[in-house]
Design a protein around this motif. Structure first.
Motif, PDB file in Angstrom:
ATOM      1  N   VAL A  28     -45.211   7.493  -6.043  1.00  0.00           N
ATOM      2  CA  VAL A  28     -44.647   6.340  -6.749  1.00  0.00           C
ATOM      3  C   VAL A  28     -43.440   5.814  -5.984  1.00  0.00           C
ATOM      4  CG1 VAL A  28     -43.224   7.747  -8.310  1.00  0.00           C
ATOM      5  CG2 VAL A  28     -43.847   5.440  -8.966  1.00  0.00           C
ATOM      6  N   GLY A  32     -36.788   5.221  -3.110  1.00  0.00           N
ATOM      7  CA  GLY A  32     -36.297   4.401  -4.217  1.00  0.00           C
ATOM      8  C   GLY A  32     -37.070   3.096  -4.269  1.00  0.00           C
ATOM      9  N   ILE A  33     -37.435   2.687  -5.474  1.00  0.00           N
ATOM     10  CA  ILE A  33     -38.317   1.533  -5.625  1.00  0.00           C
ATOM     11  C   ILE A  33     -37.668   0.248  -5.111  1.00  0.00           C
ATOM     12  CG2 ILE A  33     -39.453   0.070  -7.355  1.00  0.00           C
ATOM     13  CD1 ILE A  33     -39.979   2.668  -8.976  1.00  0.00           C
ATOM     14  N   LEU A  34     -36.383   0.055  -5.423  1.00  0.00           N
ATOM     15  CA  LEU A  34     -35.720  -1.187  -5.001  1.00  0.00           C
ATOM     16  C   LEU A  34     -35.561  -1.233  -3.488  1.00  0.00           C
ATOM     17  CD1 LEU A  34     -33.007  -1.582  -7.799  1.00  0.00           C
ATOM     18  CD2 LEU A  34     -35.290  -2.608  -7.669  1.00  0.00           C
ATOM     19  N   GLU A  35     -35.165  -0.097  -2.922  1.00  0.00           N
ATOM     20  CA  GLU A  35     -34.979  -0.048  -1.471  1.00  0.00           C
ATOM     21  C   GLU A  35     -36.311  -0.274  -0.747  1.00  0.00           C
ATOM     22  OE1 GLU A  35     -33.178   3.593   0.039  1.00  0.00           O
ATOM     23  OE2 GLU A  35     -34.027   3.127   2.013  1.00  0.00           O
ATOM     24  N   GLY A 293     -29.654  -6.953 -16.651  1.00  0.00           N
ATOM     25  CA  GLY A 293     -29.731  -6.305 -17.944  1.00  0.00           C
ATOM     26  C   GLY A 293     -31.028  -5.551 -18.118  1.00  0.00           C
ATOM     27  N   ARG A 294     -31.619  -5.665 -19.290  1.00  0.00           N
ATOM     28  CA  ARG A 294     -32.792  -4.878 -19.608  1.00  0.00           C
ATOM     29  C   ARG A 294     -34.007  -5.357 -18.832  1.00  0.00           C
ATOM     30  NH1 ARG A 294     -31.931  -1.564 -24.799  1.00  0.00           N
ATOM     31  NH2 ARG A 294     -32.853  -0.202 -23.273  1.00  0.00           N
ATOM     32  N   VAL A 295     -34.945  -4.427 -18.672  1.00  0.00           N
ATOM     33  CA  VAL A 295     -36.145  -4.710 -17.890  1.00  0.00           C
ATOM     34  C   VAL A 295     -37.305  -5.000 -18.841  1.00  0.00           C
ATOM     35  CG1 VAL A 295     -37.730  -3.822 -16.155  1.00  0.00           C
ATOM     36  CG2 VAL A 295     -35.335  -3.089 -16.148  1.00  0.00           C
ATOM     37  N   ARG A 297     -41.002  -5.016 -20.017  1.00  0.00           N
ATOM     38  CA  ARG A 297     -42.093  -4.114 -19.628  1.00  0.00           C
ATOM     39  C   ARG A 297     -43.375  -4.497 -20.358  1.00  0.00           C
ATOM     40  NH1 ARG A 297     -39.355  -0.007 -16.790  1.00  0.00           N
ATOM     41  NH2 ARG A 297     -37.164   0.072 -17.353  1.00  0.00           N
ATOM     42  N   TYR A 300     -44.225  -5.516 -24.374  1.00  0.00           N
ATOM     43  CA  TYR A 300     -43.099  -6.032 -25.170  1.00  0.00           C
ATOM     44  C   TYR A 300     -43.508  -7.379 -25.780  1.00  0.00           C
ATOM     45  CZ  TYR A 300     -39.644  -2.703 -23.156  1.00  0.00           C
ATOM     46  OH  TYR A 300     -38.926  -1.589 -22.779  1.00  0.00           O
ATOM     47  N   MET A 317     -37.491  -5.542 -12.499  1.00  0.00           N
ATOM     48  CA  MET A 317     -36.213  -6.038 -12.007  1.00  0.00           C
ATOM     49  C   MET A 317     -36.443  -6.402 -10.554  1.00  0.00           C
ATOM     50  SD  MET A 317     -33.151  -6.687 -12.880  1.00  0.00           S
ATOM     51  CE  MET A 317     -33.054  -5.849 -14.462  1.00  0.00           C
ATOM     52  N   ARG A 345     -36.987  -3.080 -26.870  1.00  0.00           N
ATOM     53  CA  ARG A 345     -36.474  -1.978 -27.661  1.00  0.00           C
ATOM     54  C   ARG A 345     -35.703  -2.472 -28.892  1.00  0.00           C
ATOM     55  NH1 ARG A 345     -37.507   3.355 -25.423  1.00  0.00           N
ATOM     56  NH2 ARG A 345     -35.369   3.950 -25.889  1.00  0.00           N
ATOM     57  N   GLN A 347     -34.399  -5.408 -29.640  1.00  0.00           N
ATOM     58  CA  GLN A 347     -33.420  -6.484 -29.487  1.00  0.00           C
ATOM     59  C   GLN A 347     -34.050  -7.625 -28.708  1.00  0.00           C
ATOM     60  OE1 GLN A 347     -29.905  -4.531 -27.801  1.00  0.00           O
ATOM     61  NE2 GLN A 347     -28.732  -6.347 -28.373  1.00  0.00           N
TER      62      GLN A 347
ATOM     63  N   ASP B  38     -33.792   4.229  -9.646  1.00  0.00           N
ATOM     64  CA  ASP B  38     -32.848   3.104  -9.611  1.00  0.00           C
ATOM     65  C   ASP B  38     -32.419   2.687 -11.017  1.00  0.00           C
ATOM     66  OD1 ASP B  38     -33.122   2.569  -6.723  1.00  0.00           O
ATOM     67  OD2 ASP B  38     -35.154   1.975  -7.238  1.00  0.00           O
ATOM     68  N   VAL B  40     -30.594   0.354 -13.829  1.00  0.00           N
ATOM     69  CA  VAL B  40     -30.304  -1.071 -13.948  1.00  0.00           C
ATOM     70  C   VAL B  40     -29.533  -1.428 -15.210  1.00  0.00           C
ATOM     71  CG1 VAL B  40     -32.240  -1.826 -12.523  1.00  0.00           C
ATOM     72  CG2 VAL B  40     -32.584  -1.516 -14.968  1.00  0.00           C
ATOM     73  N   PHE B  41     -29.454  -0.523 -16.177  1.00  0.00           N
ATOM     74  CA  PHE B  41     -28.869  -0.908 -17.458  1.00  0.00           C
ATOM     75  C   PHE B  41     -28.504   0.335 -18.252  1.00  0.00           C
ATOM     76  CE2 PHE B  41     -29.272  -2.198 -21.962  1.00  0.00           C
ATOM     77  CZ  PHE B  41     -28.442  -3.297 -21.973  1.00  0.00           C
ATOM     78  N   GLU B  59     -29.159   4.442 -24.419  1.00  0.00           N
ATOM     79  CA  GLU B  59     -30.346   4.285 -23.580  1.00  0.00           C
ATOM     80  C   GLU B  59     -29.939   4.026 -22.144  1.00  0.00           C
ATOM     81  OE1 GLU B  59     -33.023   2.231 -27.102  1.00  0.00           O
ATOM     82  OE2 GLU B  59     -32.721   1.171 -25.217  1.00  0.00           O
ATOM     83  N   GLU B  61     -31.596   2.770 -18.643  1.00  0.00           N
ATOM     84  CA  GLU B  61     -32.814   2.110 -18.174  1.00  0.00           C
ATOM     85  C   GLU B  61     -32.812   2.046 -16.655  1.00  0.00           C
ATOM     86  OE1 GLU B  61     -33.854  -1.199 -20.479  1.00  0.00           O
ATOM     87  OE2 GLU B  61     -35.713  -1.484 -19.365  1.00  0.00           O
ATOM     88  N   VAL B  63     -35.459   1.028 -13.076  1.00  0.00           N
ATOM     89  CA  VAL B  63     -36.561   0.155 -12.681  1.00  0.00           C
ATOM     90  C   VAL B  63     -37.862   0.680 -13.273  1.00  0.00           C
ATOM     91  CG1 VAL B  63     -37.920  -0.519 -10.664  1.00  0.00           C
ATOM     92  CG2 VAL B  63     -35.437  -0.647 -10.593  1.00  0.00           C
TER      93      VAL B  63
END
Lengths: 364, 131
Positions: A28, A32-35, A293-295, A297, A300, A317, A345, A347, B38, B40-41, B59, B61, B63
């Motif tokens: 997976v 790191g996913i972002l890198e 902020g929040r991701v 998914r 949702y 993100m 979640r 909100q 990673d 993020v929040f 919480e 969070e 990636v």
């Protein structure tokens, strides 16, 4: 017990973190996913795709059979060219999304890992019903599949390859020796970057992987896991089967009209899809983005005011545009709104409706 | 195996808790942070909130996933690490120090989650095949 690809030892040596992906133990992430996402956007990455399914269709009626089961225009596709489309059921819903490569003596079909077995059975059944003189084989376990993606791809592959890669156009393919091994190499991919996908006998998977790593090391090539692969394809606006498009979401609702030719005669599912399309699709796929902020998914809920109008099909993100991004499927009436709320979640957060794709590479 | 501070206790759900007099500082372990990837929040609890052991109060969070943080102790949230709202890097880089999440003034009947020492936590991770 999860299956492993032939490249598992290479991933373990690179200290990959593994995840179960539809019964496959796959990397997976490595660093790191972002890198890894940035690495592919800025330089290039190597992807193990041996888990994906592949079919080969041969015999005198191979092209009639492919035309019969494949949703997009195929008759006018030139030899040496690839095309994206669907295997549709009779109701016009996709059994899988696929890439079809029209070769001179055969047709290669790249299917999803989840389509292994199932797609073969479907195409064989349709071949019998059609009375087509064609053989359909699944070669997923005998053939390795590796993708090389990113702007350095041609420089990495050229020294190992017996063909002039500058002659292979986007969505074109050829057969040429790579590391001395006869390889089908296609200028296709799932990242929005330039790059190649290589198909060759699986016994040589490790050797070819390592040769590509060696060739790319000084250029900054790195192995890339499924986490970054998902973000890259989402940024580039590419669908994932089972999320954007599925047995419950047809290609027109998903906005994938380019994978369907509604004027085709005699192709499974096209008539049903065309009939449904007459009033325009009931749901529309949109792209949303918001500052950090929040991701968002998959799964949702999406709201317009107090009304629930749809659902997130993919989200993440984005390191490339620096915003939270999502693909959503909403009721047609909600598709004109400039902004929608995504419930994360418990909100609700507003997200802007933005043009697709989120990212397009600058073309030279 | 990483050296985890033995001045504090750990939970099987990967929180750490450092009790100093009547106040408990709570954070996430290096294992949890590393596993999330990673970041993020961070959704911090509200100051003044009454929490009980095992209750999800925060919480984190990444990636890849959203992780719940459960309070290991009973009491009132008296302070949160507000800096993490805008920058999660202290949590990634220093989970046992600058990356703390919230502080609880101990209350109730003093009930806690099952708490482990550093060696016990390492053993629990090894049992799960994660250490």
């Amino acid at each position: 017990m999860a299956r492993r690809t032939a490249l598992h030892p290479q991933h373990a040596a690179a200290r990959a973190r593994f995840v179960d992906f539809h019964g496959w133990e796959m990397p997976v992430q490595y660093r790191g996913i972002l890198e890894e996402t940035r690495t592919v956007r800025e330089r290039g990455g190597l992807f193990d795709l041996c888990h994906m399914g592949r079919l080969v269709v041969e015999g005198p009626d191979r092209e009639a059979l492919v035309d019969h089961v494949f949703s997009a225009a195929f008759r006018n596709l030139k030899h040496g060219r690839a095309k994206y489309g669907f295997l549709l059921d009779e109701r016009g819903y996709p059994i899988d999304d696929v890439l079809v490569y029209r070769d001179t003596e055969r047709v290669h079909v790249v299917i999803n890992a989840t389509g292994r077995g199932k797609d073969l059975e479907w195409v064989q059944r349709r071949a019998r019903a059609l009375g087509a003189d064609a053989s359909v084989r699944e070669v997923s376990d005998e053939q390795a599949m590796i993708a090389l993606q990113g702007r350095i791809s041609e420089h990495v592959l050229q020294p190992l390859c017996g063909a002039d890669l500058s002659q292979v156009r986007y969505y074109g393919f050829t057969t040429a020796p790579v590391c001395g091994l006869e390889t089908l190499l296609a200028r296709t991919g799932y990242t929005g970057e330039d790059g190649f996908e290589l198909f060759f006998p699986v016994a040589h998977a490790g050797r070819v992987w390592e040769a590509l790593e060696d060739s790319g090391r000084s250029l900054g090539l790195e192995p890339i896991g499924l986490g970054a692969r998902d973000l890259l394809r989402l940024e580039a606006g590419m669908p994932l089967y089972g999320q954007e498009v599925s047995p419950e979401i047809d290609p027109l609702e998903a906005g994938l009209d380019f994978g369907v030719d509604l004027s085709k005669q005699g192709t499974v599912g096209i008539a049903a899809l065309a009939a449904r399309a007459r009033g325009g699709p009931a749901r529309r796929a949109l792209s949303l983005s918001a500052a950090g902020g929040r991701v968002p998914r998959p799964g949702y809920p999406v709201f317009l005011g107090e009304r629930r109008v749809g659902v997130v099909t993919s989200g993440g993100m984005s390191p490339t545009i620096g915003r939270a991004i999502a693909r959503v499927l909403v009721e047609r009436e909600a598709a004109q709104a400039p902004r929608l709320d995504v419930e994360m979640r418990g909100q609700r957060f507003p997200m802007d409706v933005v043009p697709s794709p989120f990212y397009q590479r600058p073309r030279a | 195996m990483p050296d985890r501070p033995d001045d504090r206790k750990y939970t099987k759900t990967h929180e750490w808790v450092l009790i100093d007099g009547g106040t408990a500082t709570v954070g996430l372990t290096d294992f949890a942070v590393e596993h999330l990837g990673d970041l993020v929040f961070v959704q911090l609890p509200e100051v003044g909130r009454e929490v009980s052991p095992g209750e999800s109060v925060c919480e984190v969070e990444s990636v890849k996933a959203v992780g719940d943080v459960y309070s290991p102790v009973a009491g009132e949230v008296v302070e949160v690490n507000e800096a993490l709202s805008s920058d999660q890097s202290p949590l990634a880089q220093d989970p046992f120090g600058a990356g703390w999440l919230f502080k609880v003034r101990l209350g109730g009947d003093g009930a806690t989650s099952t708490l482990l020492d550093a060696a016990g936590y390492a053993a629990a991770l090894a049992t799960e095949g994660q250490g």
